[in-house]
Scaffold this active site. Structure first.
Site, PDB file in Angstrom:
ATOM      1  N   GLY A 106       0.827  -1.196   0.000  1.00 29.30           N
ATOM      2  CA  GLY A 106       0.000   0.000   0.000  1.00 29.30           C
ATOM      3  C   GLY A 106       0.862   1.246   0.000  1.00 29.30           C
ATOM      4  N   CYS A 107       0.264   2.364  -0.374  1.00 33.49           N
ATOM      5  CA  CYS A 107       1.019   3.613  -0.460  1.00 33.49           C
ATOM      6  C   CYS A 107       1.426   4.100   0.926  1.00 33.49           C
ATOM      7  CB  CYS A 107       0.231   4.675  -1.209  1.00 33.49           C
ATOM      8  SG  CYS A 107      -1.480   4.848  -0.696  1.00 33.49           S
ATOM      9  N   TYR A 108       0.472   4.180   1.849  1.00 29.20           N
ATOM     10  CA  TYR A 108       0.826   4.616   3.211  1.00 29.20           C
ATOM     11  C   TYR A 108       1.856   3.670   3.830  1.00 29.20           C
ATOM     12  CZ  TYR A 108      -3.043   8.056   3.437  1.00 29.20           C
ATOM     13  OH  TYR A 108      -3.878   9.124   3.242  1.00 29.20           O
TER      14      TYR A 108
END
Lengths: 346, 346, 346, 346
Positions: free
Chosen positions: C149-151
């Site tokens: 995921g990006c986060y």
């Protein structure tokens, strides 16, 4: 206090009417109608209104709402307004209609432009085109005001002094206009999503935008000649505001100073028209959130053209605040009541 | 690898040249000159370049820099470029100049437009106007390429097929163009600060923008007639990109499809020109960060006009990537080397 | 050339994969799948791709597409990826999956977080968590890479050196992170429309965002302890990019310089990690459009805290370019192939 | 009508004071002072004010201006305000000072924070810290009100109910806050130019921002304990508004509903504090252009934390409109006079 009902209250123009009226000394928003948000507080949909207008949105039940207001603003899509306005007028209410349904003098031009028959041509005849600077006196006595389109308001106010003073070739008007994104209305559409719109710029409906015929009819009425215009709208990445750069050919040699004098004379009684002088150029941010139209004419010596720049807030003078200005006239209030506020600028 | 020096490396156009060249297979940025940031790493000024180009900015000392590069891109303000280019050419270097100093065929037109004498009229004669789509062959042999202005590139590419095919009235061209804020350059100016610019839109230099004469001269050369145009630029709140909506009067009855065919034929060998079809309209975001020009002509039956929409990146095809395209031609590389990359879009 | 198929090609992450791969020396996009835009050219949906990738979107018909590519990137919503990945792996293809479906080591944590059973727990065991800086060697031999995921990418890269070097209290990590709007994906949603989003800022899912458990599991693996974190995401009005400000309590007295040394040592072989020094602070614009992560640690003497700032492009290192980095490893290419490009910055 | 003079009228906070006062029933802006724009109409500098306030900016000549107003708002940089306030108070005028010069209870804390001696410690003792929700009664009788900083207003209003009700660990407060760009003031600075700021996001002054001590002192006064906080500001690409996400550790088990009750009780008499309920989250756009503070507490069961979100307009409740709220109290007007207007939202 006159009680105002807003039909189509959760669209951008409807909500802007509520915002403006929430600070008005003579009107009280008494009823808000929204199909989509029925049962929700308007201030849950628009959190800026919390504490200022916390009415609950209701369904469009004419029996219920007619009792609740003296006058209505209809902020519905075109076509839908035809019947809504008819019901309200029949019930003896005054109406300011924000749609295109009652803006034309003839049903045939309406039908040509919007591809729909008009069911109430007799009401079309009663309707008054609501630009106070041009039609102040007849608006005062109107029961039904057709609030103008945003592009027409912006363009007509810019061009009127030229036509009325016979300064330009009638067939030379070319309007290159730009709108902020709120002009597209409040809806879940991919092409107006943040990622698609931010950083972008392009024209749309390069020819044939529906506001073309509305502008042409009003300019023809003003000049008592058949005016045909070019009109190309563009979409720019800002929320509110609208700017028109209007190119015309001058009939005679003029100067920018002379033009500014002419504009100042033409609009000498109009508080909301600000003619920019000394090289100042109307810009969207100076009028955003207000009922002002900032206008300046420029004379192009080299090409013998007159270029006019006109800027308004598409949701303000182009919709909601102009509706309130019309209401002020219709109810005998001072024309500027509730409207003489500076925009945010920053 | 050919070694390239960038003079004026910390302006937006200079830095964009470095960005593009940092991924180029045949050129190597060997020297970056910046008065303001002398002694600092270019990647401290532009952190996007960290790890890709970490050269230290140096002063404009010709003796020092001439030894460091085969060819120079000068990204200086007009006036300053006159002498810089002269020094570099005299030292036997090839130059692509991004300023206006070498774009005119005569010093008199330059002087009329920029209010300055030209000290090197003989160099002006050698300089080649660097739109590869129009002047590809002479650019290949040029020692000095005058990289065109952003508005001229955008407008000329949009108008050329109409003039060359004699489709429009020569005196009917009116260009309403819009630039992103990077067009104003990298400087600490209140009027381009975030709070002043965001959410705003307005025209500027409504008549008399300096690019007017540059466009007129190139269109006159193309059409072998004296072309006089109307040109009004606007500033819009986005960083990169430029859009021109060009209004003209058609000589004969045409159609949009026919026009698109004509444009496709005219640009059949030009990879960086994309003619939009099927109602697609060029938009700034589709070309931002690239060397593409997206163009579409539209025929307006009602008014017998041809409206052309042309979009480029003002820093790309309007400056840095067009410079690299010119460099590719000047050094015999494939014209698209280092340039065939999609823009970010989002 | 290795042939790559993109499933979910018209979402922002899918389209970004195409954009990056269109300039890659070793991969060729051979097939694009999109339910919504089946039959349309990808370059009509994303006009930036015109001339670079003009493939026609096709339906998700496994028989048809499996023959067309050696390897697939699946850019589908979670849940939908479970089966898609299974089909492709079963057919002997390599897969980089951008969804959350294969990111957890156990199906129970997946089920707790996403509220869904996992149909292919045996595949979950094969899947490798695709942060090359942490798992480079196992990615090289993976058939299925779960792209993070990006986060999680942004946070884990920022925190890893602290945990591995045992510098902070394990229960003290609080991540306050901010994403651009593209993180919400490409969809017609009112709350991500331009007028709703521009000019706004707010946290969302103040507690309980799904990426919390993904970050916790990876940090626990790294530190071999059970790490529990606080994580609050915010939405800010920009398109691309992500920034995390990570607050932790130091175990011992340190200094910013010492921390920067530790980070430089930890990431000494990682081209895409840029440790900012000398007071420079990672910012979104410096990494937008790239695979870089810009990171800096700061020691807060007064409170004995370590604050780490980490910035990536949510669509780049947080999705598409990290997928390509993983592909480079999986196919034995140089890890930076096709990825060493500067972002636009302006 | 009470006559108000604005010193520093052309900064963003000064101009916002004029904007608000131009619609106020009890105050009249009678004098505007600006060194930079002396001799120019304020409405030429801020075209939104045209027709509403067209006063000419004058120099800071105390003899001249003291006769022109009953009361002054000083919107000068810190340090410059020390003497200006002293002159005005000595002349018997009431003053609301927007700088940091009179916000601290002791000159030593001021000196520690701002690195300057305080020339008028006796005035410091008279000054009242101007958050009406906390200090209403003493503001009513004040001759000198120190208008709070924007971050302090936003943070203190969010934290006060927790401290006063003894709900959190005193040493656990960590404030992660975000400001729009207008917080940097109106100046020609490269780093706040449109191209540098748009699309970017980053923290700044990660530790040691000057507002830290201002927040700490006020929280210590409120709680009668020495409160030490963590505070990290960020800059986001919007013009107006400010959001703080405040992380704290709860002393006991609570619930979000219980917290909301506590906040509603605490602020039951405060019209400008709107506690958001039912999952609604304060966002910048809902308060932009207004004097409202939107606040909501959230209980994080998993980590036993209380997270508070607080949003204000940095130029409004964080500066100009709070100044007007203070003026209303100082002159015995209704506290909401001229301030109960909805923000634009769009």
């Amino acid at each position: 206090m006159i009680k105002i009902g807003i039909i189509g209250a959760t669209g951008y123009a409807g909500a802007e009417c509520i915002r403006i009226l929430s600070g008005h000394p003579g009107f009280d928003v008494s009823c808000v109608v929204s199909k989509t948000f029925e049962g929700q507080k308007i201030s849950d949909v628009y959190p800026n209104l919390a504490g200022l207008c916390d009415l609950v949105c209701e369904a469009l039940d004419y029996d219920a709402i007619i009792a609740k207001a003296d006058c209505f603003i209809t902020a519905l899509p075109h076509a839908a307004s035809q019947n809504a306005v008819h019901q309200l007028i029949t019930a003896g209410k005054k109406v300011v209609d924000l749609s295109a349904d009652y803006r034309y003098s003839s049903s045939s031009l309406y039908t040509d432009t919007y591809g729909l028959p008009h069911k109430y041509p007799e009401l079309l005849e009663q309707a008054v085109y609501g630009i106070p600077e041009l039609n102040r006196d007849i608006i005062k006595n109107a029961g039904l005001v057709a609030n103008p389109g945003c592009y027409p308001t912006c363009a007509i106010l810019g061009i009127a002094p030229l036509l009325v003073n016979d300064l330009i070739e009638f067939d030379s008007i070319n309007i290159s206009a730009v709108s902020g994104v709120s002009g597209a209305g409040r809806k879940a559409t991919l092409s107006y999503s943040y990622c698609e719109t931010d950083g972008d710029f392009a024209p749309y409906k390069i020819t044939g935008h529906r506001h073309t015929t509305e502008i042409e009819e009003q300019l023809s009425i003003l000049s008592r000649k058949t005016v045909i215009i070019g009109f190309t709208p563009h979409l720019a990445p800002f929320k509110r505001g609208m700017s028109a750069t209007i190119y015309t050919h001058a009939k005679t040699t003029l100067s920018t100073d002379k033009l500014i004098d002419i504009y100042n004379v033409y609009y000498k009684d109009d508080v909301f028209i600000r003619i920019k002088e000394g090289g100042a150029i109307p810009s969207v941010k100076a009028v955003a959130g207000t009922n002002f139209a900032d206008i300046t004419p420029v004379y192009d010596e080299r090409l013998k053209r007159i270029i006019v720049v006109s800027a308004i807030d598409n949701l303000g003078k182009g919709a909601a605040s102009q509706a309130v200005q019309n209401l002020n006239l219709m109810y005998g209030y001072t024309e500027t009541d509730g409207l003489l506020r500076a925009g945010l600028y920053i």
